[in-house]
Write a protein that holds these residues in place. Structure first.
Motif, PDB file in Angstrom:
ATOM      1  N   VAL A  56     -11.381   6.378   2.906  1.00 48.82           N
ATOM      2  CA  VAL A  56     -10.661   5.638   3.946  1.00 48.82           C
ATOM      3  C   VAL A  56     -11.215   5.992   5.326  1.00 48.82           C
ATOM      4  CG1 VAL A  56      -8.436   5.526   5.134  1.00 48.82           C
ATOM      5  CG2 VAL A  56      -8.546   5.197   2.662  1.00 48.82           C
TER       6      VAL A  56
ATOM      7  N   SER B  50     -14.501   4.355   5.927  1.00 42.83           N
ATOM      8  CA  SER B  50     -14.391   2.916   6.217  1.00 42.83           C
ATOM      9  C   SER B  50     -14.105   2.678   7.697  1.00 42.83           C
ATOM     10  CB  SER B  50     -13.298   2.271   5.350  1.00 42.83           C
ATOM     11  OG  SER B  50     -12.011   2.439   5.908  1.00 42.83           O
ATOM     12  N   ARG B  51     -13.333   3.546   8.296  1.00 46.64           N
ATOM     13  CA  ARG B  51     -13.039   3.425   9.731  1.00 46.64           C
ATOM     14  C   ARG B  51     -14.297   3.506  10.564  1.00 46.64           C
ATOM     15  NH1 ARG B  51      -8.526   7.068   9.455  1.00 46.64           N
ATOM     16  NH2 ARG B  51      -9.875   8.697  10.262  1.00 46.64           N
TER      17      ARG B  51
ATOM     18  N   ARG C 203     -10.357  10.012  -1.977  1.00 47.97           N
ATOM     19  CA  ARG C 203      -9.695   8.793  -1.513  1.00 47.97           C
ATOM     20  C   ARG C 203      -9.546   8.788   0.010  1.00 47.97           C
ATOM     21  NH1 ARG C 203      -5.390   5.340  -3.801  1.00 47.97           N
ATOM     22  NH2 ARG C 203      -3.687   5.012  -2.363  1.00 47.97           N
TER      23      ARG C 203
ATOM     24  N   GLY D 132      -1.617   7.174  -4.915  1.00 46.82           N
ATOM     25  CA  GLY D 132      -1.893   6.119  -5.895  1.00 46.82           C
ATOM     26  C   GLY D 132      -2.025   6.628  -7.315  1.00 46.82           C
TER      27      GLY D 132
ATOM     28  N   GLN E 240     -16.050   1.287  -2.277  1.00 48.65           N
ATOM     29  CA  GLN E 240     -16.733   0.051  -2.632  1.00 48.65           C
ATOM     30  C   GLN E 240     -17.223   0.084  -4.069  1.00 48.65           C
ATOM     31  OE1 GLN E 240     -20.631  -0.630  -1.491  1.00 48.65           O
ATOM     32  NE2 GLN E 240     -20.480  -2.843  -1.519  1.00 48.65           N
TER      33      GLN E 240
ATOM     34  N   GLY F  92     -17.179   2.438   9.586  1.00 49.84           N
ATOM     35  CA  GLY F  92     -18.127   1.414   9.152  1.00 49.84           C
ATOM     36  C   GLY F  92     -19.103   1.919   8.103  1.00 49.84           C
ATOM     37  N   LEU F  93     -18.760   3.044   7.468  1.00 52.72           N
ATOM     38  CA  LEU F  93     -19.620   3.597   6.416  1.00 52.72           C
ATOM     39  C   LEU F  93     -19.057   3.200   5.053  1.00 52.72           C
ATOM     40  CD1 LEU F  93     -20.046   7.008   8.193  1.00 52.72           C
ATOM     41  CD2 LEU F  93     -21.933   5.445   7.680  1.00 52.72           C
ATOM     42  N   ILE F  94     -19.930   3.103   4.080  1.00 57.12           N
ATOM     43  CA  ILE F  94     -19.560   2.636   2.749  1.00 57.12           C
ATOM     44  C   ILE F  94     -19.526   3.835   1.804  1.00 57.12           C
ATOM     45  CG2 ILE F  94     -20.391   1.241   0.806  1.00 57.12           C
ATOM     46  CD1 ILE F  94     -21.637  -0.621   2.996  1.00 57.12           C
TER      47      ILE F  94
ATOM     48  N   HIS G  90       1.894   9.655   3.067  1.00 61.77           N
ATOM     49  CA  HIS G  90       0.580   9.439   2.467  1.00 61.77           C
ATOM     50  C   HIS G  90       0.729   9.608   0.956  1.00 61.77           C
ATOM     51  CE1 HIS G  90      -1.482   9.838   6.437  1.00 61.77           C
ATOM     52  NE2 HIS G  90      -0.414  10.565   6.697  1.00 61.77           N
ATOM     53  N   LEU G  91       0.566   8.544   0.227  1.00 60.07           N
ATOM     54  CA  LEU G  91       0.662   8.600  -1.236  1.00 60.07           C
ATOM     55  C   LEU G  91      -0.727   8.373  -1.841  1.00 60.07           C
ATOM     56  CD1 LEU G  91       4.000   6.626  -1.821  1.00 60.07           C
ATOM     57  CD2 LEU G  91       3.664   9.078  -1.476  1.00 60.07           C
TER      58      LEU G  91
ATOM     59  N   LEU H  61      -9.678   3.063  -5.866  1.00 57.25           N
ATOM     60  CA  LEU H  61      -8.961   1.913  -5.322  1.00 57.25           C
ATOM     61  C   LEU H  61      -9.391   1.564  -3.902  1.00 57.25           C
ATOM     62  CD1 LEU H  61      -5.433   2.910  -6.636  1.00 57.25           C
ATOM     63  CD2 LEU H  61      -6.930   1.163  -7.572  1.00 57.25           C
ATOM     64  N   VAL H  62     -10.075   2.482  -3.225  1.00 54.17           N
ATOM     65  CA  VAL H  62     -10.426   2.227  -1.817  1.00 54.17           C
ATOM     66  C   VAL H  62     -11.927   2.347  -1.551  1.00 54.17           C
ATOM     67  CG1 VAL H  62      -8.181   2.935  -0.908  1.00 54.17           C
ATOM     68  CG2 VAL H  62      -9.959   4.641  -1.213  1.00 54.17           C
TER      69      VAL H  62
END
Lengths: 361, 361
Positions: free
Chosen positions: B33, B36-37, B29, B344, B58, B39-41, B341-342, B55-56
């Motif tokens: 995240v 994503s910062r 997870r 989920g 793609q 710009g990678l998927i 930082h949780l 949940l985070v």
């Protein structure tokens, strides 16, 4: 209905709750990431499936923002709803608010969507200094208004302007007709030109309990009407910008993060330029300053959590990566002390915000 | 085939590329995240659809880790593949590596999956100090081994141990049979007890170009065999832990972030306890230290990007939120200077890592 509203007003979202975000751009994306850190789940409402926020959110509903039925169904699936842009249609906002706590509320949208309503609210209701302005619905109005406000001045559409779009500077009387032709028949506002010394902004938040927390004053430099750099804390901050932001938040009974832009004169006088009822580009520096970043701060407010720290541990300068700037991603990644944030937009266009970097100063 | 391997070895992922992550827990997870910062998927491969990383990210592929065909198809859809846990089956790792660059590579998995292989690698190949150890496949082996290593000592399964699971301390000869009963028939290793002064760890990264970057030494405190706090930079760091980590990374031709755990004697001597070929719980403090965090660092390495800064701007103490600890989320959110930082996870269980907090010191 009254008790439902009260429930809305005070609802606190436990970890695992769902926050709906209207809008799927980079602001929605960074809000979704911040929410994930707090164990909250995000559901994005966007006009396109491949928006930047879609890649990091749990769920995406694709729909038009004026599809009231769809916005209502979306909001019913969420424990609270927020937005990443100010042009949410009033009827859609109303639908969202009927189904879940809408934070910030519809009033913030009403005021910030329309430059005339915004300026009237700031000056008449709060007594804050704004640029001289005149309502313009016809070229005759425009001529009269130019006489009152003097040249140069700026003709702007009342709605849907951003990054310099929907505005024309008028420097001579001979330019009046062309300016009107360019924006007509949209309802406009004429604004006196403010010969500012610098541009500054404040990002501030208000919680459901009325607690207010402002980040330090930020100095902004624009290029081609698009934010280029934001540096914080700005030199020479007497606290008046934060006070004004606090007044605005109070008056709107606001919940969430707001950006307030100012023009500053050499003598320090601040003129409010505009307010943005959302996280703000000039607050991106907060991501690498050691305090709670503006995205988490907004999510905390929307979730009804206590607000976080707004005191940076050190100065930061944020630089936007516009259009082709992003092609230098590898050079930027190799640069010591540079934090990169890219938005996952595949198509590079001139003037398009592709990412930003934060650097300690 | 040779040129394909070379292509794999050197492949750099531009923004918009897809990183596959085997495993969907909190490490996956936080990796998603971080990606994503930049710009990678991310595309997660997980045994369950509702894992923390889902949940985070793609995309999520749900499958068993030993479903080689599925892992292969998953890897073919990715530009590079990494993992968040060391127990990726060898055949699945091989399949992944045939389809995309697998970073870190299969060798790191081979070594770290098996305590016997790990200890042999560290001591015989690198000459690093490890606890005395004996291969144990039968209760007779165990009796012999106890004689050699002396009491107390620790019987551990060679594979699949974590957070104190799969191990038994033997304090008296009368406990030998019971210890064996508890873990048999799994192949085991008996380890001499190390009367350490403190536990420390190093998180270090190696890039595709061989560049190595280590974070400062971190001091760890365990409770009930589960990491409780990590504090960095640890006092009294003579740099030897970072040097050893560098040797390990080099020897494995490693790409990515690795955690190396040590026991330290009062005289400063370091004994390597174990290595983890992934981001490590004792590196979570890096998220709020002003440097590149370990998750971004791992993604940078996996994507073939230059490594980022590993020097914190200030000290940080990380505290894990285990089981019911997370119920205090609201109190923690209200605490100044505390970054939450949780993960989920909806179901709270005793001993389950639910989140962590980072505090500046």
């Amino acid at each position: 209905m009254e008790s439902r509203l009260l429930d809305h007003r005070e609802r606190v979202l436990a970890p695992g709750s769902i926050i709906g975000i209207l809008g799927g751009g980079q602001l929605g994306r960074m809000l979704a990431v911040a929410a994930s850190r707090l164990g909250l789940i995000t559901h994005i409402y966007s006009e396109t499936a491949d928006c930047p926020a879609a890649l990091v959110a749990q769920q995406v509903t694709v729909g038009a923002f004026d599809d009231v039925e769809k916005v209502l169904a979306f909001s019913q699936s969420c424990d609270a709803v927020t937005y990443e842009f100010e042009n949410v249609p009033a009827l859609s906002a109303k639908a969202a608010a009927s189904a879940a706590p809408l934070r910030p509320g519809a009033r913030a949208l009403d005021v910030s969507q329309d430059r005339l309503a915004e300026k009237s609210f700031l000056s008449a209701q709060l007594g804050l200094r704004v640029a001289g302005f005149e309502d313009v619905n016809h070229v005759h109005d425009l001529r009269r208004a130019v006489k009152r406000l003097k040249l140069p001045c700026v003709l702007k559409t009342r709605r849907f302007g951003y990054d310099g779009k929907g505005q024309v500077i008028i420097r001579a009387e001979s330019e009046i007709d062309a300016a009107w032709e360019k924006l007509a028949p949209a309802p406009c506002i004429l604004e006196a030109f403010v010969p500012f010394f610098r541009e500054v902004s404040i990002v501030a938040a208000r919680g459901i309990d009325g607690q207010i927390a402002a980040y330090p004053l930020t100095e902004n430099v624009h290029r081609n009407h698009i934010l280029h750099t934001s540096q914080a804390p700005a030199q020479q901050d007497d606290g008046s910008a934060a006070r004004m932001a606090g007044q605005i938040l109070e008056q709107l009974d606001y919940v969430g993060v707001m950006g307030v832009e100012f023009f500053q004169m050499e003598d320090g006088t601040l003129t409010v330029n505009e307010i943005a009822p959302r996280v703000h580009n000039s607050g991106h520096w907060t991501q690498n300053a050691g305090c709670t970043d503006q995205f988490e701060q907004h999510i905390r407010a929307v979730a009804g959590w206590p607000l976080g720290d707004t005191s940076p541990l050190h100065g930061v300068v944020m630089t936007n990566l516009i259009g082709d700037d992003v092609k230098n991603w590898k050079g930027l990644a190799a640069q010591a002390g540079t934090h990169i944030h890219l938005y996952g937009k595949s198509e590079i266009r001139g003037g398009r915000k592709m990412g930003h970097i934060n650097q300690k100063i």
